[in-house]
Design a protein around this motif. Structure first.
Motif, PDB file in Angstrom:
ATOM      1  N   THR A   1       0.741  -1.177  -0.002  1.00  0.00           N
ATOM      2  CA  THR A   1       0.062   0.081   0.110  1.00  0.00           C
ATOM      3  C   THR A   1       0.968   1.336  -0.083  1.00  0.00           C
ATOM      4  N   GLU A   2       0.373   2.463  -0.480  1.00  0.00           N
ATOM      5  CA  GLU A   2       1.302   3.560  -0.409  1.00  0.00           C
ATOM      6  C   GLU A   2       1.169   4.248   0.841  1.00  0.00           C
ATOM      7  N   GLU A   3       0.481   4.011   1.888  1.00  0.00           N
ATOM      8  CA  GLU A   3       0.552   4.439   3.080  1.00  0.00           C
ATOM      9  C   GLU A   3       0.942   3.494   4.108  1.00  0.00           C
ATOM     10  N   SER A   4       2.020   2.634   3.960  1.00  0.00           N
ATOM     11  CA  SER A   4       2.494   1.479   4.745  1.00  0.00           C
ATOM     12  C   SER A   4       3.160   2.076   5.737  1.00  0.00           C
ATOM     13  N   LEU A   5       3.395   1.442   7.062  1.00  0.00           N
ATOM     14  CA  LEU A   5       3.968   2.278   8.048  1.00  0.00           C
ATOM     15  C   LEU A   5       5.483   2.225   8.004  1.00  0.00           C
ATOM     16  N   PRO A   6       6.283   2.732   8.724  1.00  0.00           N
ATOM     17  CA  PRO A   6       7.857   2.789   8.328  1.00  0.00           C
ATOM     18  C   PRO A   6       8.335   1.453   9.060  1.00  0.00           C
ATOM     19  N   ASN A   7       9.271   0.860   8.202  1.00  0.00           N
ATOM     20  CA  ASN A   7       9.858  -0.532   8.839  1.00  0.00           C
ATOM     21  C   ASN A   7      11.294  -0.040   9.122  1.00  0.00           C
ATOM     22  N   ASP A   8      11.239   0.484  10.635  1.00  0.00           N
ATOM     23  CA  ASP A   8      12.698   0.792  10.903  1.00  0.00           C
ATOM     24  C   ASP A   8      13.063  -0.158  11.865  1.00  0.00           C
ATOM     25  N   VAL A   9      12.595  -1.208  12.066  1.00  0.00           N
ATOM     26  CA  VAL A   9      13.122  -2.089  12.977  1.00  0.00           C
ATOM     27  C   VAL A   9      13.288  -3.745  12.266  1.00  0.00           C
ATOM     28  N   VAL A  10      14.583  -3.854  11.953  1.00  0.00           N
ATOM     29  CA  VAL A  10      14.896  -4.731  11.020  1.00  0.00           C
ATOM     30  C   VAL A  10      16.064  -5.469  11.327  1.00  0.00           C
ATOM     31  N   SER A  11      16.222  -6.972  11.658  1.00  0.00           N
ATOM     32  CA  SER A  11      17.318  -7.585  12.058  1.00  0.00           C
ATOM     33  C   SER A  11      17.192  -8.961  11.729  1.00  0.00           C
ATOM     34  N   GLU A  12      18.297  -9.659  11.676  1.00  0.00           N
ATOM     35  CA  GLU A  12      18.521 -10.983  11.142  1.00  0.00           C
ATOM     36  C   GLU A  12      18.970 -11.693  12.446  1.00  0.00           C
ATOM     37  N   GLU A  13      19.176 -10.923  13.521  1.00  0.00           N
ATOM     38  CA  GLU A  13      19.586 -11.652  14.571  1.00  0.00           C
ATOM     39  C   GLU A  13      18.653 -12.617  15.198  1.00  0.00           C
ATOM     40  N   ALA A  14      19.496 -13.479  16.003  1.00  0.00           N
ATOM     41  CA  ALA A  14      18.301 -14.757  16.692  1.00  0.00           C
ATOM     42  C   ALA A  14      17.782 -14.317  17.848  1.00  0.00           C
ATOM     43  N   PRO A  15      16.654 -14.786  18.276  1.00  0.00           N
ATOM     44  CA  PRO A  15      15.909 -14.363  19.251  1.00  0.00           C
ATOM     45  C   PRO A  15      16.667 -14.611  20.698  1.00  0.00           C
ATOM     46  N   VAL A  16      16.531 -13.576  21.546  1.00  0.00           N
ATOM     47  CA  VAL A  16      17.150 -14.024  22.881  1.00  0.00           C
ATOM     48  C   VAL A  16      16.476 -14.960  23.584  1.00  0.00           C
ATOM     49  N   GLU A  17      17.244 -15.460  24.840  1.00  0.00           N
ATOM     50  CA  GLU A  17      16.506 -16.493  25.567  1.00  0.00           C
ATOM     51  C   GLU A  17      15.638 -15.877  26.407  1.00  0.00           C
ATOM     52  N   ALA A  18      14.471 -16.603  27.078  1.00  0.00           N
ATOM     53  CA  ALA A  18      13.714 -15.812  28.043  1.00  0.00           C
ATOM     54  C   ALA A  18      14.093 -16.175  29.352  1.00  0.00           C
ATOM     55  N   ARG A  19      14.424 -15.363  30.203  1.00  0.00           N
ATOM     56  CA  ARG A  19      14.962 -15.498  31.385  1.00  0.00           C
ATOM     57  C   ARG A  19      14.183 -14.901  32.571  1.00  0.00           C
ATOM     58  N   ALA A  20      14.626 -13.739  33.158  1.00  0.00           N
ATOM     59  CA  ALA A  20      14.228 -13.093  34.271  1.00  0.00           C
ATOM     60  C   ALA A  20      12.602 -12.680  34.106  1.00  0.00           C
ATOM     61  N   GLU A  21      11.794 -12.815  34.872  1.00  0.00           N
ATOM     62  CA  GLU A  21      10.435 -12.617  34.982  1.00  0.00           C
ATOM     63  C   GLU A  21      10.386 -10.936  35.603  1.00  0.00           C
ATOM     64  N   ILE A  22       9.299 -10.474  35.200  1.00  0.00           N
ATOM     65  CA  ILE A  22       9.190  -8.797  35.819  1.00  0.00           C
ATOM     66  C   ILE A  22       7.817  -8.600  36.190  1.00  0.00           C
ATOM     67  N   THR A  23       7.807  -7.702  37.217  1.00  0.00           N
ATOM     68  CA  THR A  23       6.344  -7.211  37.619  1.00  0.00           C
ATOM     69  C   THR A  23       5.957  -5.800  37.079  1.00  0.00           C
ATOM     70  N   LEU A  24       4.621  -5.862  36.587  1.00  0.00           N
ATOM     71  CA  LEU A  24       4.274  -4.608  35.983  1.00  0.00           C
ATOM     72  C   LEU A  24       3.804  -3.500  36.936  1.00  0.00           C
ATOM     73  N   THR A  25       4.182  -2.208  36.419  1.00  0.00           N
ATOM     74  CA  THR A  25       3.780  -1.214  37.357  1.00  0.00           C
ATOM     75  C   THR A  25       2.381  -0.844  36.944  1.00  0.00           C
ATOM     76  N   PRO A  26       1.603   0.230  37.642  1.00  0.00           N
ATOM     77  CA  PRO A  26       0.390   0.612  37.282  1.00  0.00           C
ATOM     78  C   PRO A  26       0.443   1.324  35.745  1.00  0.00           C
ATOM     79  N   ASP A  27       1.617   2.160  35.910  1.00  0.00           N
ATOM     80  CA  ASP A  27       1.615   3.034  34.532  1.00  0.00           C
ATOM     81  C   ASP A  27       1.655   1.711  33.304  1.00  0.00           C
ATOM     82  N   GLU A  28       2.341   0.652  33.737  1.00  0.00           N
ATOM     83  CA  GLU A  28       2.500  -0.232  32.423  1.00  0.00           C
ATOM     84  C   GLU A  28       1.286  -1.231  32.153  1.00  0.00           C
TER      85      GLU A  28
END
Length: 242
Positions: free
Chosen positions: A128-155
């Protein structure tokens, strides 16, 4: 005549309500598909019951494959039985067809091992002519899922943003309340400072909400480590709260 108008009005209102509910369910399905803590399956058929039977059969296969990949101590059949017990169902319509969607949380089947459970969410290019910008492109492998976090009220509030078009009103609201330090596109994101990041795909859907703490990033949906570079063909808006 008035009675006819009333009937037509009620029919229109009913259609609008059903359409809104269908859209809400579609958003829920999209969110679950992006959340790597779930296994899911779906089927679309003329008969709703047959659609759910088909979707559950596919889910059983997916559960079995995932259990084998985890090299679990528990038997596959035991874990499939657990999946059936904890399975959730969602239904929507696709024209004259029923769409049956079923899903189960991996932790309800068995404890997730330390191996990577983070997947790359890739969006096909949109012509489409109005496609969104593709400014996050990488061939790097995904990172491992490790530490879990707790959300704040803002989050918790940030997670209610599901569309690219809701980001600007949210940022403006933060500015009006003097809660905003700075914001910008991915190219201007600070390399060292802390911030939050909305990642969006070419259809304008929010693919991920990340918390960046120095060089480490966390996905606020999965509550595990993630990285913006896992989201190919997507754009991003970062912001810093006071």
């Amino acid at each position: 005549m008035k009675r006819l108008h009333l009937v037509l009005l009620l029919c229109v209102m009913g259609f609008i309500e059903i359409h809104a509910q269908s859209q809400e369910m579609a958003k829920k399905i999209s969110t679950i598909k992006r959340d790597t803590t779930y296994l899911y399956a779906e089927a679309t058929m003329k008969d709703l019951n047959e659609a759910f039977i088909g979707a559950k059969a596919i889910l059983e296969i997916k559960v079995g494959d995932w259990i084998r990949s985890q090299k679990a101590n528990e038997g596959v059949e035991v874990c499939i039985a657990k999946a059936k017990e904890h399975c959730f169902e969602v239904q929507t319509r696709r024209g004259d067809y029923y769409r049956a969607f079923v899903y189960v949380k991996k932790s309800d089947i068995m404890p997730v091992s330390d191996k990577s459970e983070v997947v790359v969410f890739q969006v096909a290019p949109q012509e489409t002519e109005e496609s969104l910008p593709n400014d996050v492109v990488s061939e790097e492998a995904p990172v491992e899922a490790r530490a879990e976090i707790t959300l704040t009220p803002d989050e918790q509030q940030m997670k209610s943003i599901t569309s690219f078009y809701d980001i600007e009103p949210y940022i403006k609201d933060l500015k009006s309340k003097d809660r905003l330090i700075s914001y910008g596109k991915y190219a201007t994101m600070p390399t060292d400072g802390n911030c939050h990041i909305f990642v969006y795909d070419q259809q304008g859907n929010i693919s991920a909400l990340l918390r960046k703490c120095a060089s480490t990033q966390y996905n606020l949906n999965t509550l595990k480590e993630d990285n913006i570079k896992n989201y190919k063909n997507c754009g991003a808006i970062w912001f810093q709260l006071k």
